[in-house]
Write a protein that holds these residues in place. Sequence first.
Motif, mmCIF file in Angstrom:
data_model
loop_
_atom_site.group_PDB
_atom_site.id
_atom_site.type_symbol
_atom_site.label_atom_id
_atom_site.label_comp_id
_atom_site.label_asym_id
_atom_site.label_seq_id
_atom_site.Cartn_x
_atom_site.Cartn_y
_atom_site.Cartn_z
ATOM 1 N N LYS A 82 -3.749 3.947 -4.220
ATOM 2 C CA LYS A 82 -2.536 3.232 -3.824
ATOM 3 C C LYS A 82 -2.090 3.625 -2.411
ATOM 4 C CE LYS A 82 0.712 2.864 -6.925
ATOM 5 N NZ LYS A 82 1.859 3.166 -7.801
ATOM 6 N N PHE A 83 -2.390 4.856 -2.016
ATOM 7 C CA PHE A 83 -1.961 5.354 -0.703
ATOM 8 C C PHE A 83 -3.167 5.744 0.146
ATOM 9 C CE2 PHE A 83 1.476 6.517 -3.746
ATOM 10 C CZ PHE A 83 2.389 5.560 -3.314
ATOM 11 N N SER A 84 -4.161 4.895 0.136
ATOM 12 C CA SER A 84 -5.388 5.171 0.880
ATOM 13 C C SER A 84 -5.369 4.486 2.242
ATOM 14 C CB SER A 84 -6.595 4.663 0.086
ATOM 15 O OG SER A 84 -7.769 4.775 0.854
ATOM 16 N N ILE A 85 -5.923 5.166 3.233
ATOM 17 C CA ILE A 85 -6.079 4.549 4.549
ATOM 18 C C ILE A 85 -7.549 4.214 4.807
ATOM 19 C CG2 ILE A 85 -4.003 5.582 5.517
ATOM 20 C CD1 ILE A 85 -5.885 7.579 6.967
ATOM 21 N N GLY A 86 -8.357 4.312 3.759
ATOM 22 C CA GLY A 86 -9.766 3.955 3.878
ATOM 23 C C GLY A 86 -9.906 2.506 4.320
ATOM 24 N N GLY A 87 -10.802 2.271 5.233
ATOM 25 C CA GLY A 87 -11.035 0.919 5.716
ATOM 26 C C GLY A 87 -10.085 0.455 6.808
ATOM 27 N N GLU B 269 6.935 21.049 -6.939
ATOM 28 C CA GLU B 269 7.687 20.042 -6.180
ATOM 29 C C GLU B 269 9.192 20.260 -6.252
ATOM 30 O OE1 GLU B 269 8.075 15.183 -5.835
ATOM 31 O OE2 GLU B 269 6.317 16.064 -6.788
ATOM 32 N N ASP B 270 9.691 20.663 -7.409
ATOM 33 C CA ASP B 270 11.134 20.840 -7.534
ATOM 34 C C ASP B 270 11.659 21.965 -6.648
ATOM 35 O OD1 ASP B 270 9.653 22.478 -9.276
ATOM 36 O OD2 ASP B 270 11.349 22.758 -10.630
ATOM 37 N N GLN B 271 10.821 22.942 -6.304
ATOM 38 C CA GLN B 271 11.239 23.994 -5.375
ATOM 39 C C GLN B 271 10.973 23.607 -3.909
ATOM 40 O OE1 GLN B 271 9.062 25.372 -8.041
ATOM 41 N NE2 GLN B 271 10.892 25.712 -9.259
ATOM 42 N N LEU B 272 9.939 22.833 -3.678
ATOM 43 C CA LEU B 272 9.527 22.490 -2.308
ATOM 44 C C LEU B 272 10.319 21.341 -1.700
ATOM 45 C CD1 LEU B 272 5.642 22.604 -2.616
ATOM 46 C CD2 LEU B 272 7.064 24.138 -1.270
ATOM 47 N N VAL B 273 10.503 20.299 -2.495
ATOM 48 C CA VAL B 273 11.056 19.050 -1.959
ATOM 49 C C VAL B 273 12.544 18.982 -2.267
ATOM 50 C CG1 VAL B 273 10.906 16.539 -1.960
ATOM 51 C CG2 VAL B 273 8.832 17.923 -2.304
ATOM 52 N N ASN B 274 13.335 19.133 -1.235
ATOM 53 C CA ASN B 274 14.773 18.984 -1.394
ATOM 54 C C ASN B 274 15.116 17.491 -1.447
ATOM 55 O OD1 ASN B 274 17.496 19.564 -1.523
ATOM 56 N ND2 ASN B 274 17.696 19.924 0.664
ATOM 57 N N ILE B 275 14.685 16.760 -0.423
ATOM 58 C CA ILE B 275 14.926 15.320 -0.353
ATOM 59 C C ILE B 275 13.649 14.656 0.168
ATOM 60 C CG2 ILE B 275 16.310 13.480 0.694
ATOM 61 C CD1 ILE B 275 18.524 15.557 1.135
ATOM 62 N N PRO B 276 13.101 13.687 -0.574
ATOM 63 C CA PRO B 276 11.934 12.962 -0.074
ATOM 64 C C PRO B 276 12.371 11.861 0.899
ATOM 65 C CG PRO B 276 12.474 12.195 -2.274
ATOM 66 C CD PRO B 276 13.446 13.307 -1.933
ATOM 67 N N TYR B 277 11.584 11.673 1.949
ATOM 68 C CA TYR B 277 11.890 10.665 2.973
ATOM 69 C C TYR B 277 10.683 9.783 3.228
ATOM 70 C CZ TYR B 277 16.153 13.119 4.355
ATOM 71 O OH TYR B 277 17.392 13.698 4.365
ATOM 72 N N GLN B 278 10.962 8.640 3.799
ATOM 73 C CA GLN B 278 9.913 7.774 4.313
ATOM 74 C C GLN B 278 10.354 7.229 5.659
ATOM 75 O OE1 GLN B 278 9.189 4.379 1.820
ATOM 76 N NE2 GLN B 278 10.894 3.247 2.666
ATOM 77 N N GLY C 130 2.789 -0.060 7.737
ATOM 78 C CA GLY C 130 3.274 0.600 6.548
ATOM 79 C C GLY C 130 4.149 1.813 6.811
ATOM 80 N N ARG C 131 4.148 2.709 5.836
ATOM 81 C CA ARG C 131 5.076 3.833 5.824
ATOM 82 C C ARG C 131 4.359 5.174 5.722
ATOM 83 N NH1 ARG C 131 7.649 -0.243 6.500
ATOM 84 N NH2 ARG C 131 9.400 -1.037 5.329
ATOM 85 N N VAL C 132 5.126 6.215 6.057
ATOM 86 C CA VAL C 132 4.710 7.601 5.858
ATOM 87 C C VAL C 132 5.732 8.205 4.905
ATOM 88 C CG1 VAL C 132 4.382 9.842 6.970
ATOM 89 C CG2 VAL C 132 3.707 7.750 8.177
ATOM 90 N N HIS C 133 5.260 8.837 3.833
ATOM 91 C CA HIS C 133 6.138 9.433 2.832
ATOM 92 C C HIS C 133 5.930 10.939 2.822
ATOM 93 C CE1 HIS C 133 6.620 5.356 1.379
ATOM 94 N NE2 HIS C 133 5.305 5.271 1.184
ATOM 95 N N LEU D 227 0.284 8.378 3.064
ATOM 96 C CA LEU D 227 0.278 7.318 4.066
ATOM 97 C C LEU D 227 0.170 6.021 3.273
ATOM 98 C CD1 LEU D 227 -2.121 8.919 6.705
ATOM 99 C CD2 LEU D 227 0.374 8.805 6.758
ATOM 100 N N ASP D 228 1.061 5.100 3.524
ATOM 101 C CA ASP D 228 1.204 3.905 2.687
ATOM 102 C C ASP D 228 1.101 2.636 3.536
ATOM 103 O OD1 ASP D 228 1.854 2.114 0.669
ATOM 104 O OD2 ASP D 228 3.908 2.831 0.417
ATOM 105 N N PRO D 229 -0.108 2.313 4.002
ATOM 106 C CA PRO D 229 -0.244 1.162 4.904
ATOM 107 C C PRO D 229 0.070 -0.175 4.242
ATOM 108 C CG PRO D 229 -2.408 1.992 4.290
ATOM 109 C CD PRO D 229 -1.386 2.968 3.757
ATOM 110 N N ASP D 230 -0.018 -0.251 2.924
ATOM 111 C CA ASP D 230 0.214 -1.528 2.229
ATOM 112 C C ASP D 230 1.575 -1.609 1.539
ATOM 113 O OD1 ASP D 230 -2.301 -2.633 2.921
ATOM 114 O OD2 ASP D 230 -3.237 -1.328 1.399
#
Length: 144
Positions: free
Chosen positions: A44-49, A102-111, A120-123, A136-139
């Motif tokens: 789903k989050f591939s940049i292949g191709g 993840e619960d200790q590392l990620v305070n707030i997820p952003y894109q 697309g987006r970067v998450h 990496l979410d090109p689609d």
Amino acid sequence: MSSKKPKKADLRRQTSLSNIKRKDVKIPEGISFSFRYYQEDKNKFSIGGRDARYLASLLRRLRDLSQLKAEEVINNQSKSLRCHIINWQDTTEPNGFGIPNEDQLVNIPYQFQISANEYGRVHGFFSENVFYIVWLDPDHNLYS
């Protein structure tokens, strides 16, 4: 016991390195990017191709954002950046990134977007002035 003489190249390297004076250069403030938690194994989050234009746009965006502080990126109102919090309940990934601790590392997820809807987006998430890129979410697959 035989003692080997150092080679001339080794002597030159030792001599030249010992004569180098280190300059104290102030590194400009700005965010850095880390791929420590980057997940390339999700289709789903591939940049292949993707072509070279995608990679060039991504690198330009990261370079440009590295001139800013985290607060400036987060509070930026630019329509070309569109940095905002990820609300997992509204996404195709309601359980988050799925990274260990993840619960200790990620305070707030952003894109943020790479360019105006084209690439697309970067998450990921911030920890101080480092943005950890997870997907990496090109689609635009994070939101249905």
